[in-house]
Design a protein around this motif. Sequence first.
Motif, PDB file in Angstrom:
ATOM      1  N   LEU A 130       7.251  15.812 -26.309  1.00  0.00           N
ATOM      2  CA  LEU A 130       8.001  15.992 -25.066  1.00  0.00           C
ATOM      3  C   LEU A 130       7.587  14.964 -24.024  1.00  0.00           C
ATOM      4  CD1 LEU A 130      10.122  17.660 -23.595  1.00  0.00           C
ATOM      5  CD2 LEU A 130       8.281  19.206 -22.882  1.00  0.00           C
ATOM      6  N   GLY A 182       9.082  11.744 -25.060  1.00  0.00           N
ATOM      7  CA  GLY A 182      10.526  11.814 -24.863  1.00  0.00           C
ATOM      8  C   GLY A 182      10.914  11.663 -23.408  1.00  0.00           C
ATOM      9  N   PRO A 224      18.375  13.308 -24.438  1.00  0.00           N
ATOM     10  CA  PRO A 224      17.918  14.528 -25.116  1.00  0.00           C
ATOM     11  C   PRO A 224      19.071  15.476 -25.439  1.00  0.00           C
ATOM     12  CG  PRO A 224      17.507  14.711 -22.772  1.00  0.00           C
ATOM     13  CD  PRO A 224      18.090  13.347 -22.999  1.00  0.00           C
ATOM     14  N   TRP A 251      19.421  19.483 -27.697  1.00  0.00           N
ATOM     15  CA  TRP A 251      18.881  20.484 -28.615  1.00  0.00           C
ATOM     16  C   TRP A 251      19.737  20.478 -29.879  1.00  0.00           C
ATOM     17  CZ3 TRP A 251      14.761  23.024 -29.796  1.00  0.00           C
ATOM     18  CH2 TRP A 251      14.837  24.072 -30.717  1.00  0.00           C
ATOM     19  N   LEU A 295      14.272  19.572 -30.176  1.00  0.00           N
ATOM     20  CA  LEU A 295      14.847  18.793 -29.091  1.00  0.00           C
ATOM     21  C   LEU A 295      14.782  17.344 -29.550  1.00  0.00           C
ATOM     22  CD1 LEU A 295      15.965  18.597 -26.201  1.00  0.00           C
ATOM     23  CD2 LEU A 295      13.593  18.413 -25.415  1.00  0.00           C
ATOM     24  N   PHE A 298      15.509  13.333 -28.930  1.00  0.00           N
ATOM     25  CA  PHE A 298      15.741  12.261 -27.972  1.00  0.00           C
ATOM     26  C   PHE A 298      16.368  11.106 -28.738  1.00  0.00           C
ATOM     27  CE2 PHE A 298      12.624  14.814 -25.832  1.00  0.00           C
ATOM     28  CZ  PHE A 298      12.934  14.691 -24.479  1.00  0.00           C
ATOM     29  N   TYR A 340      16.061   6.533 -28.416  1.00  0.00           N
ATOM     30  CA  TYR A 340      14.699   6.340 -27.907  1.00  0.00           C
ATOM     31  C   TYR A 340      14.424   4.836 -27.885  1.00  0.00           C
ATOM     32  CZ  TYR A 340       9.831   7.264 -26.973  1.00  0.00           C
ATOM     33  OH  TYR A 340       8.598   7.312 -26.379  1.00  0.00           O
ATOM     34  N   ILE A 383       9.935  18.305 -31.550  1.00  0.00           N
ATOM     35  CA  ILE A 383      10.531  17.188 -30.809  1.00  0.00           C
ATOM     36  C   ILE A 383      10.722  16.029 -31.793  1.00  0.00           C
ATOM     37  CG2 ILE A 383      10.286  15.584 -28.880  1.00  0.00           C
ATOM     38  CD1 ILE A 383      10.330  18.512 -27.948  1.00  0.00           C
TER      39      ILE A 383
END
Length: 142
Positions: A22, A25, A35, A37, A44, A46, A49, A62
């Motif tokens: 997190l 992220g 982000p 879900w 979650l 991302f 990135y 994550i």
Amino acid sequence: MRRRALLIAGAAWTLPNSLIGLLLGVLGLAGGARPQWRQRELALVFDRYPWGPGGAITFGNIILNTGSSLDTMCSTYAQRAGLRTEKAICLGDHERAHVYQYMVLGPFFLPVYLLSGGISVRNPFERAADRYAATGAGWWPF
């Protein structure tokens, strides 16, 4: 009901790893990470990135993905190493296997993963994630 309780317990057990993901992220938001879900991955994600060599990496629940979606096909570790010819697998399925592995080992996942060979074809966690992505079964490496 029992499955839900196990998922909650697994998410709590791997929370230290998820917090690392997190933090990374949130830092990636400044570079354009998006982000969302993903229930299927229990994570979650991302997407886009901005840092890394390409592909995705999982920390607990994550997933940091350098691409625009986990719904992309990719080579297995054995294919990339030239050990065999295999069908492409879905990146999201591969990363979901890692989410499950994290939920079992919790805070022990990263040390065990690194001692097992890190990001390489030698690592049984990576081979199991490839197997799961290819067949839908066998995400546990041992």
